[in-house]
Design an enzyme around this catalytic site. Structure first.
Site, PDB file in Angstrom:
ATOM      1  N   ASN A  13       0.877  -1.185   0.000  1.00 32.17           N
ATOM      2  CA  ASN A  13       0.000   0.000   0.000  1.00 32.17           C
ATOM      3  C   ASN A  13       0.905   1.224   0.000  1.00 32.17           C
ATOM      4  O   ASN A  13       1.498   1.554   1.022  1.00 32.17           O
ATOM      5  CB  ASN A  13      -0.886  -0.036   1.265  1.00 32.17           C
ATOM      6  N   LYS A  15       0.111   4.248  -0.266  1.00 31.05           N
ATOM      7  CA  LYS A  15      -0.507   5.453   0.318  1.00 31.05           C
ATOM      8  C   LYS A  15      -0.226   6.656  -0.593  1.00 31.05           C
ATOM      9  O   LYS A  15      -0.101   6.474  -1.813  1.00 31.05           O
ATOM     10  CB  LYS A  15      -0.012   5.668   1.748  1.00 31.05           C
ATOM     11  N   HIS A  98      -9.636   1.441   4.658  1.00 29.27           N
ATOM     12  CA  HIS A  98      -8.372   1.617   5.370  1.00 29.27           C
ATOM     13  C   HIS A  98      -8.591   2.600   6.521  1.00 29.27           C
ATOM     14  O   HIS A  98      -9.345   3.568   6.387  1.00 29.27           O
ATOM     15  CB  HIS A  98      -7.289   2.131   4.411  1.00 29.27           C
ATOM     16  N   GLU A 100      -6.965   4.972   7.623  1.00 29.71           N
ATOM     17  CA  GLU A 100      -6.696   6.384   7.323  1.00 29.71           C
ATOM     18  C   GLU A 100      -7.890   7.029   6.631  1.00 29.71           C
ATOM     19  O   GLU A 100      -8.119   8.231   6.772  1.00 29.71           O
ATOM     20  CB  GLU A 100      -5.401   6.495   6.493  1.00 29.71           C
ATOM     21  N   GLU A 169      -5.661  -4.621  10.423  1.00 26.56           N
ATOM     22  CA  GLU A 169      -4.602  -3.635  10.655  1.00 26.56           C
ATOM     23  C   GLU A 169      -4.898  -2.852  11.936  1.00 26.56           C
ATOM     24  O   GLU A 169      -5.669  -1.882  11.909  1.00 26.56           O
ATOM     25  CB  GLU A 169      -4.530  -2.653   9.486  1.00 26.56           C
ATOM     26  N   GLY A 175       2.366   2.302  10.697  1.00 28.08           N
ATOM     27  CA  GLY A 175       3.344   3.373  10.546  1.00 28.08           C
ATOM     28  C   GLY A 175       4.072   3.743  11.827  1.00 28.08           C
ATOM     29  O   GLY A 175       4.723   4.784  11.891  1.00 28.08           O
ATOM     30  N   SER A 211       3.214  -2.060  10.301  1.00 25.06           N
ATOM     31  CA  SER A 211       4.664  -2.127  10.527  1.00 25.06           C
ATOM     32  C   SER A 211       5.277  -3.473  10.165  1.00 25.06           C
ATOM     33  O   SER A 211       6.223  -3.925  10.812  1.00 25.06           O
ATOM     34  CB  SER A 211       5.000  -1.743  11.976  1.00 25.06           C
ATOM     35  N   GLY A 232       2.801  -1.191   4.236  1.00 27.84           N
ATOM     36  CA  GLY A 232       2.873   0.227   3.901  1.00 27.84           C
ATOM     37  C   GLY A 232       4.301   0.657   3.623  1.00 27.84           C
ATOM     38  O   GLY A 232       4.834   0.457   2.528  1.00 27.84           O
TER      39      GLY A 232
HETATM   40  P1  PGA Z   1       2.729   0.310   7.578  1.00 25.45           P
HETATM   41  O1  PGA Z   1       1.288   0.578   6.920  1.00 25.45           O
HETATM   42  O2  PGA Z   1       3.230  -0.995   7.030  1.00 25.45           O
HETATM   43  O3  PGA Z   1       3.576   1.476   7.133  1.00 25.45           O
HETATM   44  O4  PGA Z   1       2.530   0.261   9.043  1.00 25.45           O
HETATM   45  C1  PGA Z   1       0.395  -0.475   6.678  1.00 25.45           C
HETATM   46  C2  PGA Z   1      -0.894   0.065   6.110  1.00 25.45           C
HETATM   47  O5  PGA Z   1      -1.371   1.109   6.574  1.00 25.45           O
HETATM   48  O6  PGA Z   1      -1.492  -0.549   5.229  1.00 25.45           O
END
Ligand code: PGA
Length: 247
Positions: A13, A15, A98, A100, A169, A175, A211, A232
């Site tokens: 992803n 983003k 997601h 976000e 998630e 993140g 992460s 991500g």
């Molecule tokens: P991350 O994000 O691997 O940077 O933690 C994962 C995601 O939000 O899909």
């Protein structure tokens, strides 16, 4: 990853990251991916890079998709992108719900399920994201939260549910560099699996996200109900992303 029917799947992803030039470099590195095992690899890129992604990855072993889709088929929805438009760029996947988007755009549980239905109608597999916030985690509410988020999807019945991929998630792990431990993730994945089973869709793949990197992926993938990852930050580095896929 112990199931024979649920083949491993790893989705990057991106983003709102990369540039036209940067994504070209990344895509070209991914285009050479050779699967040593039956691990499916995919990237969900920003809308403006879909044409480029299709051009570079067509014919490769890496599939692609988008990070959101409208719940509406077409019309006066400024700024939105329809499933049919994603279909024009041969998207195989689309992320829906997601965290976000749930947070920043106040997407409701019902809206996320509506988006999933719209994607399926265009032959695109929704990657249905769920996960609890830090406060909900601290309060021990993870199961309640993911069930509430899944409910409008489960209510659509087994024939629909069977066609999606679920991504767990935990928001506190996204993140932050602080992944859930394999045991923490497995506990929620087992719960999600039970919910899916009760809805007649036990074999839906459930990915873990938050992460994930090349160092922690192996122990996460060793868990029986973790079928892959939604990645991500680590998906922005071709070498690391390919290393995760090679585990
Ligand atoms: P991350 O994000 O691997 O940077 O933690 C994962 C995601 O939000 O899909």
């Amino acid at each position: 990853m112990t199931s024979t029917t649920r083949s491993p799947l790893i989705i990057g992803n991106w983003k709102m990251n990369a540039s036209l030039g940067g994504s070209m470099v990344l895509l070209q590195a991914l285009a050479h991916y050779k699967s040593s095992k039956a691990c499916e690899l995919a990237v969900c890129v920003p809308f403006p890079y879909l044409a480029q992604t299709q051009e570079v990855l067509a014919g490769s072993l890496v599939s692609w998709g988008a990070q959101d889709v409208s719940d509406q088929p077409q019309g006066a929805y400024t700024g939105e992108v329809s499933a049919a438009m994603l279909q024009d760029f041969a998207c195989k996947w689309v992320l829906v719900g997601h965290s976000e988007r749930r947070q920043r755009h106040a997407e409701s549980d019902q809206l996320v399920a509506d988006k999933a239905v719209r994607a399926l109608a265009c032959g695109i597999t929704p990657v249905f994201c769920v996960g609890e916030s830090d406060a909900e985690h601290e309060a021990g509410e993870a199961h309640d939260v993911v069930l509430r988020q899944l409910r409008p999807l489960l209510d659509l019945g087994a024939d629909v549910v069977k066609q999606v991929v679920v991504a767990y998630e935990p928001v506190w792990a996204i993140g932050t560099g602080k992944s859930a431990t394999p045991e923490q993730a497995q506990a929620v994945h087992a719960f999600i699996r039970e919910c899916l089973k009760q809805s007649g869709a036990a074999e839906v793949r459930v990915l873990y996200g938050g992460s994930v990197n090349a160092a922690n992926a192996k122990s996460l993938f060793a868990m029986p109900d973790i079928d892959g990852a939604l990645v991500g930050g680590a998906a922005l580095k071709a070498e690391e992303f390919l290393a995760i896929a090679a585990i």
